[in-house]
Design a protein around this motif. Structure first.
Motif, PDB file in Angstrom:
ATOM      1  N   VAL A  25     -41.089 -73.115  33.447  1.00 16.90           N
ATOM      2  CA  VAL A  25     -41.592 -74.407  33.007  1.00 16.90           C
ATOM      3  C   VAL A  25     -42.322 -74.215  31.677  1.00 16.90           C
ATOM      4  N   SER A  26     -42.048 -75.087  30.727  1.00 14.95           N
ATOM      5  CA  SER A  26     -42.661 -74.943  29.405  1.00 14.95           C
ATOM      6  C   SER A  26     -43.491 -76.164  29.045  1.00 14.95           C
ATOM      7  N   SER A  27     -44.375 -75.962  28.086  1.00 24.48           N
ATOM      8  CA  SER A  27     -45.183 -77.029  27.530  1.00 24.48           C
ATOM      9  C   SER A  27     -45.386 -76.730  26.053  1.00 24.48           C
ATOM     10  N   ASP A  28     -45.007 -77.687  25.211  1.00 20.56           N
ATOM     11  CA  ASP A  28     -45.107 -77.520  23.755  1.00 20.56           C
ATOM     12  C   ASP A  28     -44.372 -76.260  23.284  1.00 20.56           C
ATOM     13  N   GLY A  29     -43.220 -75.970  23.914  1.00 16.66           N
ATOM     14  CA  GLY A  29     -42.397 -74.859  23.483  1.00 16.66           C
ATOM     15  C   GLY A  29     -42.836 -73.492  23.960  1.00 16.66           C
ATOM     16  N   GLU A  30     -43.838 -73.443  24.833  1.00 16.37           N
ATOM     17  CA  GLU A  30     -44.308 -72.162  25.353  1.00 16.37           C
ATOM     18  C   GLU A  30     -44.329 -72.204  26.878  1.00 16.37           C
ATOM     19  N   LEU A  31     -44.221 -71.023  27.507  1.00 12.62           N
ATOM     20  CA  LEU A  31     -44.240 -70.937  28.965  1.00 12.62           C
ATOM     21  C   LEU A  31     -45.574 -71.424  29.509  1.00 12.62           C
ATOM     22  N   SER A  32     -45.508 -72.258  30.528  1.00 16.90           N
ATOM     23  CA  SER A  32     -46.743 -72.724  31.170  1.00 16.90           C
ATOM     24  C   SER A  32     -46.800 -72.337  32.645  1.00 16.90           C
ATOM     25  N   ALA A  33     -45.607 -72.183  33.280  1.00 17.68           N
ATOM     26  CA  ALA A  33     -45.614 -71.859  34.699  1.00 17.68           C
ATOM     27  C   ALA A  33     -44.240 -71.349  35.125  1.00 17.68           C
ATOM     28  N   VAL A  34     -44.240 -70.650  36.263  1.00 17.24           N
ATOM     29  CA  VAL A  34     -42.999 -70.253  36.930  1.00 17.24           C
ATOM     30  C   VAL A  34     -42.890 -71.082  38.197  1.00 17.24           C
ATOM     31  N   GLU A  35     -41.760 -71.748  38.369  1.00 13.04           N
ATOM     32  CA  GLU A  35     -41.527 -72.542  39.568  1.00 13.04           C
ATOM     33  C   GLU A  35     -40.625 -71.767  40.527  1.00 13.04           C
ATOM     34  N   PHE A  36     -41.029 -71.712  41.802  1.00 14.05           N
ATOM     35  CA  PHE A  36     -40.251 -71.019  42.821  1.00 14.05           C
ATOM     36  C   PHE A  36     -39.343 -72.002  43.560  1.00 14.05           C
ATOM     37  N   ASP A  37     -38.456 -71.463  44.376  1.00 13.43           N
ATOM     38  CA  ASP A  37     -37.514 -72.297  45.119  1.00 13.43           C
ATOM     39  C   ASP A  37     -38.222 -73.258  46.068  1.00 13.43           C
ATOM     40  N   ASP A  38     -39.417 -72.886  46.518  1.00 14.30           N
ATOM     41  CA  ASP A  38     -40.149 -73.772  47.430  1.00 14.30           C
ATOM     42  C   ASP A  38     -40.908 -74.876  46.698  1.00 14.30           C
ATOM     43  N   GLY A  39     -40.773 -74.925  45.373  1.00 19.52           N
ATOM     44  CA  GLY A  39     -41.416 -75.978  44.582  1.00 19.52           C
ATOM     45  C   GLY A  39     -42.792 -75.635  44.069  1.00 19.52           C
ATOM     46  N   GLU A  40     -43.384 -74.557  44.536  1.00 20.58           N
ATOM     47  CA  GLU A  40     -44.724 -74.192  44.098  1.00 20.58           C
ATOM     48  C   GLU A  40     -44.685 -73.626  42.684  1.00 20.58           C
ATOM     49  N   LEU A  41     -45.734 -73.869  41.928  1.00 22.41           N
ATOM     50  CA  LEU A  41     -45.846 -73.405  40.552  1.00 22.41           C
ATOM     51  C   LEU A  41     -46.856 -72.267  40.459  1.00 22.41           C
ATOM     52  N   LEU A  42     -46.507 -71.246  39.666  1.00 23.57           N
ATOM     53  CA  LEU A  42     -47.432 -70.160  39.354  1.00 23.57           C
ATOM     54  C   LEU A  42     -47.754 -70.253  37.869  1.00 23.57           C
ATOM     55  N   PRO A  43     -48.967 -70.645  37.490  1.00 23.26           N
ATOM     56  CA  PRO A  43     -49.301 -70.759  36.070  1.00 23.26           C
ATOM     57  C   PRO A  43     -49.174 -69.401  35.366  1.00 23.26           C
ATOM     58  N   ARG A  44     -48.449 -69.361  34.270  1.00 19.47           N
ATOM     59  CA  ARG A  44     -48.271 -68.144  33.456  1.00 19.47           C
ATOM     60  C   ARG A  44     -48.140 -68.547  31.997  1.00 19.47           C
ATOM     61  N   ARG A  45     -48.684 -67.718  31.132  1.00 17.10           N
ATOM     62  CA  ARG A  45     -48.560 -67.974  29.695  1.00 17.10           C
ATOM     63  C   ARG A  45     -47.555 -67.060  29.014  1.00 17.10           C
ATOM     64  N   GLY A  46     -47.098 -66.062  29.751  1.00 16.04           N
ATOM     65  CA  GLY A  46     -46.097 -65.160  29.205  1.00 16.04           C
ATOM     66  C   GLY A  46     -45.290 -64.526  30.321  1.00 16.04           C
ATOM     67  N   ALA A  47     -44.084 -64.068  29.981  1.00 15.97           N
ATOM     68  CA  ALA A  47     -43.242 -63.394  30.960  1.00 15.97           C
ATOM     69  C   ALA A  47     -42.515 -62.241  30.281  1.00 15.97           C
ATOM     70  N   LEU A  48     -42.689 -61.057  30.841  1.00 14.62           N
ATOM     71  CA  LEU A  48     -41.952 -59.882  30.401  1.00 14.62           C
ATOM     72  C   LEU A  48     -40.733 -59.756  31.307  1.00 14.62           C
ATOM     73  N   VAL A  49     -39.548 -59.811  30.714  1.00 13.27           N
ATOM     74  CA  VAL A  49     -38.311 -59.917  31.480  1.00 13.27           C
ATOM     75  C   VAL A  49     -37.463 -58.670  31.286  1.00 13.27           C
ATOM     76  N   ALA A  50     -37.011 -58.079  32.386  1.00 15.19           N
ATOM     77  CA  ALA A  50     -36.094 -56.942  32.308  1.00 15.19           C
ATOM     78  C   ALA A  50     -34.769 -57.406  31.697  1.00 15.19           C
ATOM     79  N   THR A  51     -34.381 -56.757  30.630  1.00 13.81           N
ATOM     80  CA  THR A  51     -33.230 -57.189  29.844  1.00 13.81           C
ATOM     81  C   THR A  51     -32.240 -56.038  29.715  1.00 13.81           C
ATOM     82  N   THR A  52     -30.952 -56.365  29.749  1.00  9.97           N
ATOM     83  CA  THR A  52     -29.900 -55.363  29.540  1.00  9.97           C
ATOM     84  C   THR A  52     -29.311 -55.554  28.152  1.00  9.97           C
TER      85      THR A  52
END
Length: 527
Positions: free
Chosen positions: A212-239
């Motif tokens: 989930v983003s706000s003003d072009g930046e990450l604001s939260a991670v939404e899970f399948d159960d609908g709950e939100l985890l507020p986050r301002r950044g995400a480090l993602v494993a990339t190939t």
């Protein structure tokens, strides 16, 4: 007489470039600058697709910290314009041949004494809705590039297994609030959970629905159960994967890393396994970072200059690191826990199951799929390979399946020697190698090892499998008729039972079924 090297050349080389650099990102521009200052006739060909174009700024590059990547590339091109021996051209190299001859998408061909690959990599990210628009800013793969921007902020790590542990513990240098998004209870084992817990890193096992983003930046991670985890950044494993097939066309050896399964192998001078072919930047990734790319490009440019001076005036330079057959295959098996499926080749099985069991010789046995199957069907097998690691796995598989007493292994470089004795069945299944083998001589030796009344079975690739477009080979695949001609066996002593191209379906690494073609030869030696 003073002259600019490469312009109006005196060595009769015509339009051949001293170096063609493929890729105009940080590594390619850096190399071109070194070559230009060394008065080397250089062509830089840039397809214009830098992998970091989405980034808000370059993190950690002295003099450009935080500035947009486009500014670096524009400045780099402007600086190259001061050097008359360097030409920068927009375009794409679509094919290459050893020697070097490079074909461009516009139909032109360029020849070069050396080639430097700086083609970059494609960054494959998880398929999470909402991730792509945030990539390169608040969603990133490198803490050295983007960690400062999320310092002391709540950060998520989207990864599993050892990658999750490494990424989470790394980003802990910038923030104490880290949550690993494992995606399921199977995403981490107990030891990995314990290491994360000891470092104060939380773990969430729920499946991620979207970013989930706000003003072009990450604001939260939404899970399948609908709950939100507020986050301002995400480090993602990339190939990271090769952007271009050019390295494979030219026969360069790869060296898998946790980040890049098809990264090019280079030595300390940015030299690949192919003489006169260099590589720099993400394409030979160890640390995918702009500063590292600039450094590797500069080193590669200097190495090209030294190589050319070695050829021209005898400058002492280290020998080119061309791997032997043994070194190549030992590395090939040593870099992965398992390479092949372990199943018997269907063409061999269809021949051998109709024969009375006897003594068999399996050439290039790999991890023992064919040899163990033959032993299970009553054959006494000598399994031959150049790799000790492969032979060790053959013995382990034979022991696991209860036939170790019917298999003997022998390490042999078939280009230099051949097992002694004669055999009722000699099998050469897909005896191809990216590193040169004396195939015609090996196959003639194989025929000579067939006992009277015995069989020689040769199965080759009739063409590159559809999923293996990036696998280099130093030779094209011979036709069935060409193999028979190379064997040159007397017709009065051999019966040709089968010699044809056989089509079949096979599952590729992605699970899809593809049509492939085998060249199958079955010969019987007369009594």
């Amino acid at each position: 007489m003073a002259f600019i090297r490469g312009v109006g050349k005196l060595d009769g080389m015509g339009s051949e470039w001293d170096c063609v650099i493929v890729g105009g990102g940080a590594a390619g521009l850096s190399a071109a600058l070194v070559l230009g200052r060394a008065r080397r006739r250089t062509l830089l060909i840039d397809a214009g697709v830098p992998s970091n174009s989405a980034a808000h700024g370059i993190g950690g590059l002295l003099g450009f910290d935080g500035r947009p990547p486009a500014e670096l590339y524009a400045r780099g091109r402007a600086e190259l314009a001061a050097y008359p021996t360097v030409e920068v051209r927009s375009g794409e190299v679509v094919a290459g041949r050893p020697g070097f001859s490079l074909e461009l998408a516009d139909g032109t061909t360029e020849r070069a004494r050396t080639v430097l690959l700086a083609t970059g990599m494609v960054y494959e990210t998880p398929d999470v809705p909402g991730l792509a628009p945030l990539w390169g800013r608040s969603v990133f793969h490198c803490p050295f590039c983007h960690g400062w921007e999320v310092r002391d902020a709540p950060v998520a790590v989207l990864a599993t297994g050892d990658r999750a542990v490494h990424s989470a513990l790394m980003i802990r240098g910038w923030t104490d609030d880290v949550v690993v998004l494992a995606g399921s209870p199977d995403g981490l084992d107990d030891d990995q959970r314990a290491r994360l817990s000891a470092a104060g890193v939380a773990v969430d096992e729920r499946a991620v629905a979207r970013f989930v983003s706000s003003d072009g930046e990450l604001s939260a991670v939404e899970f399948d159960d609908g709950e939100l985890l507020p986050r301002r950044g995400a480090l993602v494993a990339t190939t990271l994967r090769q952007r271009s097939e050019l390295a494979a066309h030219l026969g360069a050896e790869t060296s898998p890393t946790p980040l890049a399964p098809d990264a090019l192998r280079v030595d300390e001078f940015q030299r690949t396994s192919v003489p006169r072919l260099f590589a720099a930047g993400d394409v030979a990734v160890r640390m995918p970072q702009v500063a590292a790319a600039v450094a590797s490009g500069s080193l590669a440019g200097a190495s090209v200059v030294a190589h050319l001076l070695g050829a021209e005036v005898g400058l002492p330079v280290p020998a080119w690191p061309v791997p032997t057959v043994r070194e190549f295959w030992e590395r090939h098996y040593g870099e992965r826990e398992r390479v092949w499926s372990g199943r018997v080749n269907a063409q061999l099985a269809s021949v051998a199951e109709a024969l009375p069991a006897g003594r068999a010789l399996d050439l290039g046995c790999g991890e023992g799929g064919d040899a163990v199957w033959l032993a299970e069907h009553g054959w006494s097998v000598t399994a031959v390979d150049v790799s000790e690691t492969a032979l060790g796995r053959t013995l382990e598989e034979a022991s696991r399946r209860g036939v170790a007493d019917r298999i003997a292994v022998e390490r042999c470089d078939l280009s230099d020697g051949f097992p002694s004795g004669t055999f009722d069945l000699v099998s050469a299944q897909f005896l191809h190698s990216p590193v040169h083998l004396e195939r015609p001589r090996i196959l003639r030796d194989a025929a000579a090892a067939v006992a009277p009344g015995g069989h020689l079975v040769i199965v080759d690739h009739a063409a590159v499998p559809p999923w293996a477009t990036k696998v280099p080979h130093d030779h094209r695949f011979d036709t069935v008729d060409e193999v028979l001609a190379q064997l040159d066996l007397p017709a009065d002593r051999w019966d040709q039972l089968h010699a044809a191209t056989v089509d079949r379906d096979a599952a590729g690494p992605d699970g899809r079924v593809y049509p492939i073609a085998d060249g199958v030869i079955v010969l019987r030696r007369r009594d």
